[in-house]
Scaffold this motif. Sequence first.
Motif, PDB file in Angstrom:
ATOM      1  N   LYS A 375      65.276 -44.789 -65.243  1.00 33.69           N
ATOM      2  CA  LYS A 375      64.451 -44.060 -64.295  1.00 33.69           C
ATOM      3  C   LYS A 375      65.321 -43.253 -63.339  1.00 33.69           C
ATOM      4  N   SER A 376      66.417 -43.861 -62.879  1.00 30.92           N
ATOM      5  CA  SER A 376      67.338 -43.136 -61.987  1.00 30.92           C
ATOM      6  C   SER A 376      67.951 -41.936 -62.703  1.00 30.92           C
ATOM      7  N   GLU A 379      65.377 -39.171 -62.906  1.00 33.62           N
ATOM      8  CA  GLU A 379      65.160 -38.525 -61.603  1.00 33.62           C
ATOM      9  C   GLU A 379      66.283 -37.568 -61.286  1.00 33.62           C
ATOM     10  N   ARG A 383      65.968 -33.422 -60.836  1.00 35.12           N
ATOM     11  CA  ARG A 383      66.404 -32.724 -59.632  1.00 35.12           C
ATOM     12  C   ARG A 383      67.358 -31.575 -59.955  1.00 35.12           C
TER      13      ARG A 383
END
Length: 385
Positions: A375-376, A379, A383
Amino acid sequence: MKAILVDDERLALVHMEKMLGRYGNITVIGKFQLAGEAIEQAKELQPDVAFLDIHMPEYTGLQAAVLLQEVCPAIQIVFVTAHDQYALQAFELDASDYLTKPPVAERLDMTVERLFKRRGEQGQVKEGSSMAYGINCFQTLRFQYKDRPAELPKWRTANSQELFAYMLHNRGEVVRKSTLLELLWPELDKKRAMTQLYTAIYIIRQCLQKMNVDITIVNLSIQEGYVLDIGQVSIETELWERELAQISDSLEESHPALGKVLERYEGDYLKDYDYIWAEPERERLRKLWLFHARRLSRFYSDKPDLRTQSIKLLEKIQAFDPYNEEEGVVLLRLYDDAGEYDKVTASYRRLYDAYMVDLGIGIPKDAEQWFEDWKSKRERAERML
């Protein structure tokens, strides 16, 4: 048309024979005051129709109808009685008609017309129909045909459905009547339970006949039990297990064949029914499927070109056994490699619910850590766009 008359009142027999004498196409070949005697003689006489009183000693007319069908599968039944409260149960047995005493000529005319009409229908095979050649017990019980889609039988009652399923489960073996009474009607006294059993047997035979299925229920003795003889009809679970055993252990050669056999496992054995007695066989077949599915899954994991098959198989494995952490993480990675990010999230949520909601324990750390890292990473990637 040959007829037998069964009534414990002699005058009622004489009256019915006289009334049937009005028809030149019906011949009375036997009159009986005892149902047991009628049943014994019916095998030799092979009547086309039986006119049965319902209230008789030894056997009721409802019980006699079932036993007559044992020796004369195509026999039609007409109940003749002063007690009209049995009409509904009589028609549930697929009786040809139900007459109240004393029968009147106009009403009997209708009965005779109906008998000949039904006899003509029974003598014909519906266009496009063929004898059922298989029964599939994966997920739900249905009959398979060579030239048309599988059909769900219409058993009319839940007890007749379970009775057939139980006898099919124990096919070729004697199923004692006492066992069936305890299984299906434990709340009833023996006399009422036996009536329900005879009724259910009759319904099953009628259903099998209408669906053109070459399966017979053999009554070994009036006191002992039944044997279901499936003849040449195949059982899909047996064929599936036999084919599975014939596949080579070398997956390099046999993985396509193994994949096809595993795909035929549509769902657990009789899964759509809550039959407790079916659970051991259900569990045994499920474990057998999982063993071979996991073998094939491990084989797929080493073949990048078989990723699609690997995902599809692991999804099915997870559906049968959602609590395997290692397989859950492998599936998450496969979804990620395939770029199916929505499925990563959805699959992790199912894994989370399996542990937290179903088992009431925390999700394994390895699975949780993998998902948090993924998930990190996602993300950060978003970005950067």
